[in-house]
Write a protein that holds these residues in place. Structure first.
Motif, PDB file in Angstrom:
ATOM      1  N   LEU A 192     -57.897   0.493   6.074  1.00 38.95           N
ATOM      2  CA  LEU A 192     -56.924  -0.595   6.179  1.00 38.95           C
ATOM      3  C   LEU A 192     -56.459  -0.703   7.619  1.00 38.95           C
ATOM      4  O   LEU A 192     -56.292   0.310   8.306  1.00 38.95           O
ATOM      5  N   THR A 193     -56.232  -1.941   8.082  1.00 41.13           N
ATOM      6  CA  THR A 193     -55.683  -2.132   9.418  1.00 41.13           C
ATOM      7  C   THR A 193     -54.205  -1.750   9.415  1.00 41.13           C
ATOM      8  O   THR A 193     -53.598  -1.545   8.358  1.00 41.13           O
ATOM      9  N   TYR A 194     -53.622  -1.677  10.620  1.00 39.93           N
ATOM     10  CA  TYR A 194     -52.210  -1.311  10.725  1.00 39.93           C
ATOM     11  C   TYR A 194     -51.336  -2.295   9.960  1.00 39.93           C
ATOM     12  O   TYR A 194     -50.438  -1.896   9.206  1.00 39.93           O
ATOM     13  N   TRP A 195     -51.599  -3.599  10.137  1.00 42.59           N
ATOM     14  CA  TRP A 195     -50.748  -4.612   9.492  1.00 42.59           C
ATOM     15  C   TRP A 195     -50.987  -4.658   7.985  1.00 42.59           C
ATOM     16  O   TRP A 195     -50.064  -4.944   7.227  1.00 42.59           O
ATOM     17  N   GLN A 196     -52.190  -4.378   7.534  1.00 41.25           N
ATOM     18  CA  GLN A 196     -52.435  -4.277   6.088  1.00 41.25           C
ATOM     19  C   GLN A 196     -51.675  -3.079   5.497  1.00 41.25           C
ATOM     20  O   GLN A 196     -51.127  -3.164   4.401  1.00 41.25           O
ATOM     21  N   THR A 197     -51.638  -1.981   6.251  1.00 35.63           N
ATOM     22  CA  THR A 197     -50.892  -0.798   5.814  1.00 35.63           C
ATOM     23  C   THR A 197     -49.410  -1.105   5.691  1.00 35.63           C
ATOM     24  O   THR A 197     -48.760  -0.748   4.702  1.00 35.63           O
ATOM     25  N   ILE A 198     -48.885  -1.797   6.712  1.00 35.42           N
ATOM     26  CA  ILE A 198     -47.457  -2.147   6.712  1.00 35.42           C
ATOM     27  C   ILE A 198     -47.146  -3.084   5.553  1.00 35.42           C
ATOM     28  O   ILE A 198     -46.159  -2.892   4.823  1.00 35.42           O
ATOM     29  N   ARG A 199     -48.013  -4.087   5.354  1.00 35.29           N
ATOM     30  CA  ARG A 199     -47.720  -5.121   4.353  1.00 35.29           C
ATOM     31  C   ARG A 199     -47.927  -4.634   2.926  1.00 35.29           C
ATOM     32  O   ARG A 199     -47.109  -4.924   2.048  1.00 35.29           O
ATOM     33  N   LYS A 200     -48.975  -3.877   2.671  1.00 28.73           N
ATOM     34  CA  LYS A 200     -49.337  -3.547   1.295  1.00 28.73           C
ATOM     35  C   LYS A 200     -48.832  -2.179   0.829  1.00 28.73           C
ATOM     36  O   LYS A 200     -48.656  -1.971  -0.371  1.00 28.73           O
ATOM     37  N   ILE A 201     -48.610  -1.262   1.761  1.00 31.37           N
ATOM     38  CA  ILE A 201     -48.227   0.097   1.374  1.00 31.37           C
ATOM     39  C   ILE A 201     -46.801   0.443   1.795  1.00 31.37           C
ATOM     40  O   ILE A 201     -46.005   0.927   0.992  1.00 31.37           O
ATOM     41  N   VAL A 202     -46.485   0.171   3.057  1.00 27.98           N
ATOM     42  CA  VAL A 202     -45.207   0.627   3.600  1.00 27.98           C
ATOM     43  C   VAL A 202     -44.051  -0.281   3.190  1.00 27.98           C
ATOM     44  O   VAL A 202     -43.025   0.194   2.684  1.00 27.98           O
ATOM     45  N   THR A 203     -44.209  -1.593   3.393  1.00 25.13           N
ATOM     46  CA  THR A 203     -43.097  -2.516   3.160  1.00 25.13           C
ATOM     47  C   THR A 203     -42.542  -2.460   1.737  1.00 25.13           C
ATOM     48  O   THR A 203     -41.318  -2.412   1.561  1.00 25.13           O
ATOM     49  N   PRO A 204     -43.377  -2.449   0.674  1.00 27.04           N
ATOM     50  CA  PRO A 204     -42.797  -2.368  -0.680  1.00 27.04           C
ATOM     51  C   PRO A 204     -41.935  -1.126  -0.890  1.00 27.04           C
ATOM     52  O   PRO A 204     -40.898  -1.185  -1.560  1.00 27.04           O
ATOM     53  N   GLN A 205     -42.353   0.007  -0.309  1.00 23.10           N
ATOM     54  CA  GLN A 205     -41.564   1.229  -0.455  1.00 23.10           C
ATOM     55  C   GLN A 205     -40.278   1.159   0.360  1.00 23.10           C
ATOM     56  O   GLN A 205     -39.215   1.592  -0.089  1.00 23.10           O
ATOM     57  N   VAL A 206     -40.380   0.601   1.570  1.00 23.31           N
ATOM     58  CA  VAL A 206     -39.206   0.495   2.440  1.00 23.31           C
ATOM     59  C   VAL A 206     -38.164  -0.416   1.816  1.00 23.31           C
ATOM     60  O   VAL A 206     -36.961  -0.126   1.863  1.00 23.31           O
ATOM     61  N   VAL A 207     -38.600  -1.507   1.210  1.00 18.40           N
ATOM     62  CA  VAL A 207     -37.666  -2.449   0.581  1.00 18.40           C
ATOM     63  C   VAL A 207     -36.831  -1.744  -0.477  1.00 18.40           C
ATOM     64  O   VAL A 207     -35.613  -1.920  -0.552  1.00 18.40           O
ATOM     65  N   LYS A 208     -37.486  -0.937  -1.297  1.00 14.68           N
ATOM     66  CA  LYS A 208     -36.753  -0.212  -2.342  1.00 14.68           C
ATOM     67  C   LYS A 208     -35.736   0.755  -1.733  1.00 14.68           C
ATOM     68  O   LYS A 208     -34.609   0.881  -2.208  1.00 14.68           O
ATOM     69  N   ILE A 209     -36.138   1.436  -0.651  1.00 10.92           N
ATOM     70  CA  ILE A 209     -35.260   2.429  -0.024  1.00 10.92           C
ATOM     71  C   ILE A 209     -34.040   1.778   0.613  1.00 10.92           C
ATOM     72  O   ILE A 209     -32.920   2.272   0.496  1.00 10.92           O
ATOM     73  N   VAL A 210     -34.263   0.651   1.310  1.00 10.52           N
ATOM     74  CA  VAL A 210     -33.181   0.064   2.107  1.00 10.52           C
ATOM     75  C   VAL A 210     -32.346  -0.953   1.340  1.00 10.52           C
ATOM     76  O   VAL A 210     -31.327  -1.418   1.862  1.00 10.52           O
ATOM     77  N   LEU A 211     -32.758  -1.307   0.129  1.00 11.74           N
ATOM     78  CA  LEU A 211     -32.080  -2.386  -0.593  1.00 11.74           C
ATOM     79  C   LEU A 211     -30.572  -2.177  -0.752  1.00 11.74           C
ATOM     80  O   LEU A 211     -29.798  -3.109  -0.521  1.00 11.74           O
ATOM     81  N   PRO A 212     -30.091  -0.970  -1.127  1.00 11.27           N
ATOM     82  CA  PRO A 212     -28.635  -0.789  -1.238  1.00 11.27           C
ATOM     83  C   PRO A 212     -27.900  -1.020   0.084  1.00 11.27           C
ATOM     84  O   PRO A 212     -26.833  -1.651   0.110  1.00 11.27           O
ATOM     85  N   SER A 213     -28.470  -0.530   1.192  1.00  7.95           N
ATOM     86  CA  SER A 213     -27.844  -0.720   2.499  1.00  7.95           C
ATOM     87  C   SER A 213     -27.876  -2.178   2.925  1.00  7.95           C
ATOM     88  O   SER A 213     -26.902  -2.705   3.483  1.00  7.95           O
ATOM     89  N   ILE A 214     -29.000  -2.849   2.655  1.00  7.68           N
ATOM     90  CA  ILE A 214     -29.099  -4.277   2.947  1.00  7.68           C
ATOM     91  C   ILE A 214     -28.056  -5.043   2.142  1.00  7.68           C
ATOM     92  O   ILE A 214     -27.403  -5.969   2.639  1.00  7.68           O
ATOM     93  N   GLY A 215     -27.875  -4.642   0.879  1.00  5.89           N
ATOM     94  CA  GLY A 215     -26.885  -5.301   0.026  1.00  5.89           C
ATOM     95  C   GLY A 215     -25.485  -5.210   0.588  1.00  5.89           C
ATOM     96  O   GLY A 215     -24.721  -6.189   0.560  1.00  5.89           O
ATOM     97  N   ASN A 216     -25.123  -4.045   1.126  1.00  6.88           N
ATOM     98  CA  ASN A 216     -23.801  -3.899   1.737  1.00  6.88           C
ATOM     99  C   ASN A 216     -23.621  -4.850   2.911  1.00  6.88           C
ATOM    100  O   ASN A 216     -22.557  -5.462   3.081  1.00  6.88           O
ATOM    101  N   GLU A 217     -24.654  -4.964   3.750  1.00  2.31           N
ATOM    102  CA  GLU A 217     -24.568  -5.859   4.901  1.00  2.31           C
ATOM    103  C   GLU A 217     -24.511  -7.322   4.473  1.00  2.31           C
ATOM    104  O   GLU A 217     -23.849  -8.140   5.111  1.00  2.31           O
TER     105      GLU A 217
END
Length: 213
Positions: A123-148
């Motif tokens: 996978l390219t770097y951007w495919q890794t970010i889009r398909k693997i990393v971003t979905p996990q990051v969204v779940k992790i940061v969602l509570p903090s994003i909600g506060n903001e």
């Protein structure tokens, strides 16, 4: 009740301005925050240093001061903005920095082994970010994003300093004119309703991503 119905149109007009600032700020700051967050995790030190300086400036100075500087200060160097674009510009710059720090923390919490596995899968770097990393990051940061996001609704009241007719300004005008606190009580109720709706939506989003537990 007659008085409430009399002032309600002006309050709702101010609420539309508040929601407009909220919506466009969120639309601009979230993707920019993700991009800056990725930059903060890069290995190119000069670029990373510039982004750190930007985040430090935005988080280290009050949003009210930034609004004043954008609207009243930038014209001194030949860059003039109308009230509404100036407010959006200041809000997006400010909230991009906060979201960037949230995304940076989320990105750094991802196991490096997942990047290595993506390389094995070619996978390219951007495919890794889009398909693997971003979905996990969204779940992790969602509570903090909600506060903001909730803070953004309330921070939008700061636009009064450059003369925009938001919800709080409409309530203050009615209070000064009629010498009564009823308009401010209604302003508080409208803010509570807006934050209640946002809290409900954010909880639904958290539930949606909970299947990764």
């Amino acid at each position: 009740m007659e008085y409430i119905l009399q002032i309600l149109p002006s309050l709702l007009s101010g609420a539309r301005m508040t929601l407009s600032i909220f919506f466009w700020t969120l639309l601009g700051a979230l993707p920019l925050g993700l991009i800056v967050g990725l930059g903060l995790t890069s290995r190119f030190r000069p670029f990373k240093a510039v982004l750190r300086l930007y985040v430090w400036l935005m988080r280290g100075t009050p949003l009210l001061l930034q609004l004043i500087f954008v609207f009243y200060g930038l014209p001194m160097i030949g860059f003039t903005l109308e009230r509404y674009p100036a407010a959006l510009f200041a809000f997006i710059l400010n909230y991009t920095a906060y979201f960037a720090e949230i995304f940076r923390g989320g990105l750094q919490s991802i196991d490096p082994g997942q990047y290595e596995s993506a390389k094995v899968l070619r996978l390219t770097y951007w495919q890794t970010i889009r398909k693997i990393v971003t979905p996990q990051v969204v779940k992790i940061v969602l509570p903090s994003i909600g506060n903001e996001v909730i803070n953004l609704v309330k921070d939008s009241s700061l636009v009064y300093v450059i003369g925009l007719g938001d919800l709080l300004r409409a309530g203050n005008v009615a209070t000064s004119r009629d010498v009564t606190l009823v308009p401010l009580v209604l302003v508080g109720i409208i803010y509570l309703l807006m934050t209640a709706v946002l809290t409900f939506v954010l909880r639904k989003c958290e539930q949606h991503y909970s299947y990764w537990k």
